[in-house]
Design an enzyme around this catalytic site. Structure first.
Site, PDB file in Angstrom:
ATOM      1  N   TYR A   1       0.860  -1.179   0.000  1.00  0.00           N
ATOM      2  CA  TYR A   1       0.000   0.000   0.000  1.00  0.00           C
ATOM      3  C   TYR A   1       0.893   1.225   0.000  1.00  0.00           C
ATOM      4  CZ  TYR A   1      -3.576   3.104   2.190  1.00  0.00           C
ATOM      5  OH  TYR A   1      -4.452   4.103   2.517  1.00  0.00           O
TER       6      TYR A   1
ATOM      7  N   GLY B   1       3.275  12.398   5.363  1.00  0.00           N
ATOM      8  CA  GLY B   1       3.028  11.278   6.274  1.00  0.00           C
ATOM      9  C   GLY B   1       1.616  11.382   6.800  1.00  0.00           C
TER      10      GLY B   1
ATOM     11  N   TRP C   1       8.664   4.124   3.509  1.00  0.00           N
ATOM     12  CA  TRP C   1       8.200   3.212   4.572  1.00  0.00           C
ATOM     13  C   TRP C   1       7.100   2.291   4.074  1.00  0.00           C
ATOM     14  CZ3 TRP C   1      11.798   4.772   7.668  1.00  0.00           C
ATOM     15  CH2 TRP C   1      11.957   6.099   8.028  1.00  0.00           C
TER      16      TRP C   1
ATOM     17  N   GLY D   1      12.335  -8.642  34.727  1.00  0.00           N
ATOM     18  CA  GLY D   1      13.570  -8.090  35.278  1.00  0.00           C
ATOM     19  C   GLY D   1      14.684  -8.092  34.240  1.00  0.00           C
ATOM     20  N   GLY D   2      15.897  -8.440  34.667  1.00  0.00           N
ATOM     21  CA  GLY D   2      17.057  -8.445  33.771  1.00  0.00           C
ATOM     22  C   GLY D   2      16.860  -9.366  32.576  1.00  0.00           C
TER      23      GLY D   2
ATOM     24  N   GLU E   1      -0.509   3.475   9.989  1.00  0.00           N
ATOM     25  CA  GLU E   1      -1.972   3.535   9.801  1.00  0.00           C
ATOM     26  C   GLU E   1      -2.585   4.661  10.646  1.00  0.00           C
ATOM     27  OE1 GLU E   1      -2.892   2.223   7.253  1.00  0.00           O
ATOM     28  OE2 GLU E   1      -5.047   2.452   7.484  1.00  0.00           O
TER      29      GLU E   1
ATOM     30  N   THR F   1      -0.926   7.921  13.318  1.00  0.00           N
ATOM     31  CA  THR F   1      -0.267   7.948  14.634  1.00  0.00           C
ATOM     32  C   THR F   1      -1.309   8.159  15.746  1.00  0.00           C
ATOM     33  OG1 THR F   1       0.000  10.344  14.632  1.00  0.00           O
ATOM     34  CG2 THR F   1       1.770   9.060  13.600  1.00  0.00           C
TER      35      THR F   1
HETATM   36  C1  FAD Z   1       7.623   0.147   9.632  1.00  0.00           C
HETATM   37  C2  FAD Z   1       6.687   1.049   8.911  1.00  0.00           C
HETATM   38  C3  FAD Z   1       5.789   0.538   7.991  1.00  0.00           C
HETATM   39  C4  FAD Z   1       4.930   1.379   7.288  1.00  0.00           C
HETATM   40  N1  FAD Z   1       4.110   0.866   6.306  1.00  0.00           N
HETATM   41  C5  FAD Z   1       3.440   1.713   5.491  1.00  0.00           C
HETATM   42  C6  FAD Z   1       2.747   1.229   4.344  1.00  0.00           C
HETATM   43  O1  FAD Z   1       2.695   0.026   4.084  1.00  0.00           O
HETATM   44  N2  FAD Z   1       2.150   2.121   3.521  1.00  0.00           N
HETATM   45  C7  FAD Z   1       2.169   3.462   3.758  1.00  0.00           C
HETATM   46  O2  FAD Z   1       1.624   4.213   2.970  1.00  0.00           O
HETATM   47  N3  FAD Z   1       2.820   3.964   4.849  1.00  0.00           N
HETATM   48  C8  FAD Z   1       3.450   3.123   5.706  1.00  0.00           C
HETATM   49  N4  FAD Z   1       4.136   3.606   6.788  1.00  0.00           N
HETATM   50  C9  FAD Z   1       4.125   5.048   7.040  1.00  0.00           C
HETATM   51  C10 FAD Z   1       3.313   5.453   8.258  1.00  0.00           C
HETATM   52  O3  FAD Z   1       1.956   5.303   8.015  1.00  0.00           O
HETATM   53  C11 FAD Z   1       3.738   6.887   8.620  1.00  0.00           C
HETATM   54  O4  FAD Z   1       5.044   6.792   9.153  1.00  0.00           O
HETATM   55  C12 FAD Z   1       2.791   7.529   9.595  1.00  0.00           C
HETATM   56  O5  FAD Z   1       1.552   7.787   8.988  1.00  0.00           O
HETATM   57  C13 FAD Z   1       3.361   8.834  10.156  1.00  0.00           C
HETATM   58  O6  FAD Z   1       3.835   9.659   9.147  1.00  0.00           O
HETATM   59  P1  FAD Z   1       5.320  10.276   9.241  1.00  0.00           P
HETATM   60  O7  FAD Z   1       6.244   9.167   9.523  1.00  0.00           O
HETATM   61  O8  FAD Z   1       5.556  11.100   8.066  1.00  0.00           O
HETATM   62  O9  FAD Z   1       5.271  11.173  10.547  1.00  0.00           O
HETATM   63  P2  FAD Z   1       4.729  12.666  10.652  1.00  0.00           P
HETATM   64  O10 FAD Z   1       3.400  12.799  10.016  1.00  0.00           O
HETATM   65  O11 FAD Z   1       5.785  13.612  10.254  1.00  0.00           O
HETATM   66  O12 FAD Z   1       4.534  12.779  12.234  1.00  0.00           O
HETATM   67  C14 FAD Z   1       5.614  12.911  13.137  1.00  0.00           C
HETATM   68  C15 FAD Z   1       5.034  13.169  14.529  1.00  0.00           C
HETATM   69  O13 FAD Z   1       4.254  14.377  14.497  1.00  0.00           O
HETATM   70  C16 FAD Z   1       2.919  14.118  14.904  1.00  0.00           C
HETATM   71  N5  FAD Z   1       2.037  14.940  14.078  1.00  0.00           N
HETATM   72  C17 FAD Z   1       1.853  14.870  12.738  1.00  0.00           C
HETATM   73  N6  FAD Z   1       0.953  15.779  12.334  1.00  0.00           N
HETATM   74  C18 FAD Z   1       0.547  16.433  13.443  1.00  0.00           C
HETATM   75  C19 FAD Z   1      -0.394  17.493  13.678  1.00  0.00           C
HETATM   76  N7  FAD Z   1      -1.104  18.040  12.685  1.00  0.00           N
HETATM   77  N8  FAD Z   1      -0.552  17.916  14.940  1.00  0.00           N
HETATM   78  C20 FAD Z   1       0.146  17.366  15.968  1.00  0.00           C
HETATM   79  N9  FAD Z   1       1.036  16.380  15.801  1.00  0.00           N
HETATM   80  C21 FAD Z   1       1.227  15.908  14.555  1.00  0.00           C
HETATM   81  C22 FAD Z   1       2.711  12.639  14.667  1.00  0.00           C
HETATM   82  O14 FAD Z   1       1.692  12.128  15.499  1.00  0.00           O
HETATM   83  C23 FAD Z   1       4.078  12.083  15.003  1.00  0.00           C
HETATM   84  O15 FAD Z   1       4.189  11.916  16.382  1.00  0.00           O
HETATM   85  C24 FAD Z   1       4.961   2.771   7.535  1.00  0.00           C
HETATM   86  C25 FAD Z   1       5.845   3.283   8.483  1.00  0.00           C
HETATM   87  C26 FAD Z   1       6.711   2.448   9.142  1.00  0.00           C
HETATM   88  C27 FAD Z   1       7.701   3.058  10.112  1.00  0.00           C
END
Ligand code: FAD
Length: 558
Positions: free
Chosen positions: A124, A132, A162, A343-344, A367, A369
């Site tokens: 996906y 993100g 990702w 524990g350890g 999916e 945060t």
């Molecule tokens: C192992 C892994 C597998 C993944 N698999 C997929 C996949 O199959 N397909 C796919 O499309 N994506 C995938 N992802 C991506 C994942 O869905 C995103 O990492 C996630 O949606 C967060 O986006 P970002 O990493 O850009 O973080 P950001 O959006 O930059 O967020 C960083 C931090 O800021 C916070 N934040 C963001 N916006 C706001 C706001 N408006 N107000 C306050 N706080 C905010 C977030 O909660 C987070 O704590 C994957 C990620 C990982 C690490």
């Protein structure tokens, strides 16, 4: 339709397969080598082997037509085995969701049949380096290619980041900006100018393949545009959030329980200060019991939401967000507490809880945060508060007071206190315009999730008592144990809503010094404090149930 018998058989096959092919040592070794066990993943997806894929494909396309409840059960079971493998196997459902909700009948026939018949793995592709949480910032483009004035295809250019199964999928759903707006396309592995990067070196779920994708003028025919109409992409992504977030909620639940199910038996064998740790109240009541309560509250919400989606109530995005938020946060807390419980030993690779903790960490990120979940929940329920002139949660609370009249021991009265307090906090926030502070808006999301889950668990405990639970529902706990778990969770939820609600209202300047006592009363804080009576004995009972001591105590008492 999948019968309960078929579902239970599938779950059993899954467990037996894992026992043989993915024993602990194998999982530890694969994690250390940072390796996705592709052959195992293919075996699990292959229609003539384990065929997990078949469960979710509609019968008309060669699958078994499982519903949301079945998806939850399979996701939880797979996550209990390994969250990386669960991600790899279940990414196909995430990847094919835009097809399931938005494709033309012809497209569905081609692609869903291929998943059923060939075990085709999907990925996906939504996230990008700059997009993100905010998918609106999407930069990948799909440029029309026309012949004789007719659009015959698209050229896709951009980068995805990702992406689960990014390096191993046979097909990818890719979100790209067309002149008509964000749109999903299907791109097959091997398409010219489409490449993926090496697997990411991740903190956890190291058994799943995660890779960046690059598209440099990748040509696809027009029939690869999902649904055939440009600009439907974000709606199609939205349309399945309830469902896909439930999947990740089930991951958090499964991983959380996988950790506790290692800590619980460990504590019966580990003797410290002359007795097993399982007999030390300061151990069980801190590290085990509260985590069980939170996980089971999340399970209750997941099961209710799954039932409602299956009953045709729509995609239930907010409920999916509540389920994901509660289950994944609870799963993380449970896994962390399990390290402490060992524990350890818990801090070493050999005992697995360390790996589970690293694995489950992702569930509060992908999916959507936890912070985005808080925002989604809060915004939606804020509207309900406004539309009902502040009565939304008071009305809910009244229903739980009525439930309490029928079932006095399921914690419905305490859930009602949480919901009344929530209504009051939201009203105070409205009057003082506190949601102009983003932090308050998001904290409200958390309080809403706790209060709604308390209600859900009380309802589940009452259904259990009446023997009316869904036949596919989890039955780890009997009615008496579930009622005790519900009371423990409801006390936590009510206290959280009352005290943290008060804290945020005061913290944001929503009330004058002189009015604080009146606010404490309107939040029902004295009643919430009184409702904590009986907490320790309920926790004792839950610990007895978890450690198989409850029956012995009853026998001894008789
Ligand atoms: C192992 C892994 C597998 C993944 N698999 C997929 C996949 O199959 N397909 C796919 O499309 N994506 C995938 N992802 C991506 C994942 O869905 C995103 O990492 C996630 O949606 C967060 O986006 P970002 O990493 O850009 O973080 P950001 O959006 O930059 O967020 C960083 C931090 O800021 C916070 N934040 C963001 N916006 C706001 C706001 N408006 N107000 C306050 N706080 C905010 C977030 O909660 C987070 O704590 C994957 C990620 C990982 C690490």
């Amino acid at each position: 339709m999948i019968t309960n018998k078929t579902l239970k058989l599938s779950l059993k096959s899954l467990r037996e397969f894992a026992k043989k092919r993915l024993p602990d040592q194998e999982l530890i070794d694969l994690d250390a080598r940072d390796e996705c066990p592709l052959e195992v993943v293919r075996h699990m997806c292959s229609p003539d082997k384990l065929g997990i894929q078949l469960l979710f494909i509609p019968e008309e396309f060669g699958g078994m037509g499982g519903g949301t409840f079945d998806v939850y059960c399979v996701c939880e079971e797979t996550a209990r085995i390994d969250l990386g493998v669960a991600t790899a196997v279940l990414a196909t459902f995430l990847g094919s969701d835009p097809i399931t909700v938005g494709a033309t009948p012809e497209q569905k026939k081609i692609w869903l049949t291929r998943i059923a018949e060939e075990g085709l793995l999907f990925a996906y592709g939504a996230t990008e380096p700059e997009a993100g949480s905010d998918l609106g910032a999407l930069r990948t483009t799909a440029e029309r290619v026309s012949e004789n004035g007719k659009v015959v295809g698209y050229k896709i250019t951009g980068n995805k980041q990702w992406i689960s199964n990014g390096g191993i999928a046979g097909a990818y759903t890719v979100l790209a900006n067309t002149p008509g707006g964000p749109t999903w396309f299907i791109v097959e592995q091997g398409a010219k100018n489409f490449t993926h990067d090496k697997p990411e070196d991740k903190h956890g779920i190291r058994l799943s393949n995660t890779a960046a994708l690059a598209f440099d003028n990748v040509y696809v025919d027009a029939d690869r545009l999902i649904g055939g109409v440009e600009g439907q992409g974000l709606n199609q992504a939205q349309a399945v959030f309830g469902y896909t977030r439930l999947m990740v909620a089930a991951f958090g639940l499964g991983a959380g329980w996988a950790a506790l199910d290692r800590a619980i038996p460990y504590s019966t064998k580990r003797i410290q200060a002359g007795a097993p740790l399982s007999e030390k109240q300061g151990y069980t009541h801190k590290l085990i019991v509260p985590n069980v309560a939170r996980l089971e509250a999340a399970r209750s919400y997941i099961e209710e939401t799954a039932e409602r989606i299956d009953a045709g109530e729509g995609s239930l995005n907010t409920e999916g967000a509540i389920a994901k938020y509660m289950a994944t946060e609870a799963g993380n807390l449970a896994a962390d507490a399990s390290i402490q419980a060992l524990g350890g030993y818990g801090y070493t690779h050999e005992y697995m809880v360390e790996k589970i903790k690293r694995d489950v960490r992702i569930t509060t990120i992908y999916e959507g945060t936890s912070e985005i979940m808080e925002m989604t929940i809060s915004r939606d329920r804020w509207q309900s508060h406004l539309k009902t002139r502040g009565q939304h949660y008071h009305e809910q609370a009244k229903k739980f007071e009525a439930l309490h009249a029928r079932h006095a021991n399921v914690g419905a009265d305490i859930a009602a206190l949480a919901l009344h307090a929530l209504a009051e906090v939201m009203e105070k926030a409205r009057v003082a315009r506190l949601t102009r502070y983003q932090h308050i808006l998001l904290r409200l999301g958390e309080l809403i999730a706790y209060a709604e889950c308390a209600g859900s668990l009380a309802r589940r405990a009452s259904l259990m008592a009446e023997n009316k639970l869904n036949e596919k529902a989890n039955r780890r706990f009997d009615a008496a144990a579930l009622a005790a778990i519900s009371r423990v969770f409801a006390r936590e939820a009510a206290l959280k809503v009352g005290e943290e609600g008060l804290r945020w209202v005061i913290g944001a300047g929503g009330v004058s010094d002189a009015d604080i006592p009146a606010l404490e009363t309107s939040l029902g804080l004295p009643a919430i404090h009184r409702a904590q009576a009986g907490l320790i004995s309920d926790m004792d009972y839950i610990a007895d149930v978890l450690y198989g001591r409850a029956a012995k105590r009853l026998e001894a008492a008789a």
